[in-house]
Design a protein around this motif. Structure first.
Motif: not given
Ligand code: RM4
Ligand code: MN
Ligand code: MN
Length: 434
Positions: A151, A158, A186, A203, A235
């Protein structure tokens, strides 16, 4: 005595020598329990068979001594590498009869896949889900995960995290694994640090790329965790985020419930029931806790909660409500015990909860619920939970060629002492988590 040849705890002759003096008492206890259950209209044999078939995977990182954020106190004879870990896992399986597979964590367990599969085959082990690691930076890694992985605000980070996960899938394919477990650390430590909605969008985008790389017969196990290391917002912090992600990604994305990854007092059995209803209960990381993600031994703090979770699983099977066979794994950190002993006894605690759940008279319970006979409904569960099923578990192990008293046999083998000689201190991992 000191010169006696070393004993191999995996040797079937050793195990049956350990079992010999215990057999008569076990038979007497099993017969007594058979009669007790008969009086309750229950048959012992199918319960014993089901329990003997129960399997739970061992996490490779569980056989080393764990640690806290403050310190790690290594024990003697710790595994130095993945091959030592496999050997310890084989001991756990030989004595418990319940743990034929190992779940590897990459890159912690990086090794030549061919060498791994060969050694595992020799030891009679297979491989469970592979776990990726984008919560630490590895030596020589191009970009840091300090501010996130799948994320991260930077697309290059990423990309790197996605590539690592795809790499894990490829290794897993070579090992015969059928799932990738995805847990990311994250999140944010401060309000305002992260855009909550955008982080989740990122995500979903990254996870979709991983999902697209899954072989057709694989599952993506999405593991949520409320906090740590992100202390304000994670997250994928709860089963709602996990379920949303699974439903967005596709049929083979399912939710994994680590018992320690919830706020204290959360009703986990209810989460289990909801995920079953959604057809997305993918697996468990079993452990126990008092305050947070304590990673204590399964069933050591609140065995009733463990029973209630198994009660939902058995109930779903009874109602034929679910086609899913959740992947069972232990995920614990052993700080003050011998990890092998903790893992053996934890596997047994899961079997205990399963056996107790199988003893619930479901037709009777449904009737009490229908008539709102609250007290009797509650007692129907308590009655099953308070039954001492120890003889069922021991008999199941005996039938599998495992030990009636696995911890006793393990200690009698002096395996740890042998390891202490063969595995000098200082070569193992010193990190806090594992
Ligand atoms: C996390 C989570 C993951 C495990 C790591 C080591 O808290 O439980 O399952 O891979 O720890
Ligand atoms: Mn876990
Ligand atoms: Mn955890």
């Amino acid at each position: 005595m000191n010169d006696a040849p070393p004993v191999n705890p995996r040797d079937p002759n050793f195990i049956s020598r350990c079992n010999a003096p215990l057999r008569a008492d076990l038979e007497a206890d099993y017969d007594a329990l058979t009669r007790q259950l008969e009086r309750r209209g229950l048959k012992i044999e199918p319960v014993m068979r089901a329990v003997a078939e129960f399997r739970v995977a061992i996490p490779s990182w569980g056989v080393g001594t764990g640690g806290t954020r403050f310190a790690r106190f290594p024990g003697p004879g710790e595994p130095r590498n993945v091959f030592d870990k496999l050997e310890d896992c084989a001991v756990i399986h030989a004595l418990s009869g319940a743990t034929p597979t190992v779940s590897l964590h990459l890159p912690w367990d990086q090794a030549e896949p061919k060498a791994l599969t060969e050694r595992a085959r020799e030891l009679g082990l297979g491989f469970d889900a592979v776990n990726s690691n984008t919560f630490q930076d590895q030596r020589g890694q191009a970009l840091s995960y300090k501010f996130g992985s799948l994320t991260h605000t930077d697309p290059a980070v990423r990309e790197q995290a996605v590539a690592h996960n795809i790499g894990c899938i490829r290794v897993g394919e070579a090992l015969g694994s059928k799932a990738l477990t995805l847990w990311i650390a994250d999140g944010a430590n401060f309000p305002g640090q992260q855009h909550l909605a955008r982080a989740f969008e990122r995500y979903l985008e990254s996870a979709a790329q991983i999902y697209a790389a899954l072989p057709a017969d694989w599952h993506l196990l999405i593991e949520h965790k409320m906090y740590e290391p992100a202390f304000y917002a994670t997250v994928i912090q709860d089963w709602g985020s996990s379920l949303m992600a699974a439903e967005t990604l596709g049929d083979r994305a399912v939710c994994l419930v680590d018992l320690g990854h919830h706020a204290p007092h959360v009703n986990i059995e209810m989460i289990v029931a909801r995920l079953i209803r959604a057809g997305r209960l993918g697996g468990f990381h079993f452990n126990d806790s008092k305050y947070g993600d304590d990673d204590l031994d399964a069933g050591s703090i609140d065995p009733y909660r463990l029973f209630l979770i198994f009660n939902e699983l058995v109930d779903a099977e009874w109602r034929r409500a679910s086609e899913l066979r959740p992947a069972n794994m232990l995920d614990q950190s052993h700080n003050v015990t011998d990890p092998i002993e903790s893992l053996i006894s934890s596997a047994i605690e899961l079997q205990r909860a399963y056996a107790q759940a199988l003893l619930v008279d479901r037709a009777q319970l449904a009737d009490y619920q229908q008539r709102n006979d609250v007290l009797m409904a509650a007692q129907a569960l308590k009655r099953a939970f308070t039954t001492d099923v120890t003889p069922i578990l021991a008999r199941g192990r005996l039938e599998r060629g495992a030990a009636i008293d696995p911890i006793g046999a393990y200690r009698a083998s002096a395996y740890r002492k042998q390891c202490a000689k063969l595995r000098p201190v200082g070569e193992g991992s010193r990190s806090g988590i594992v």
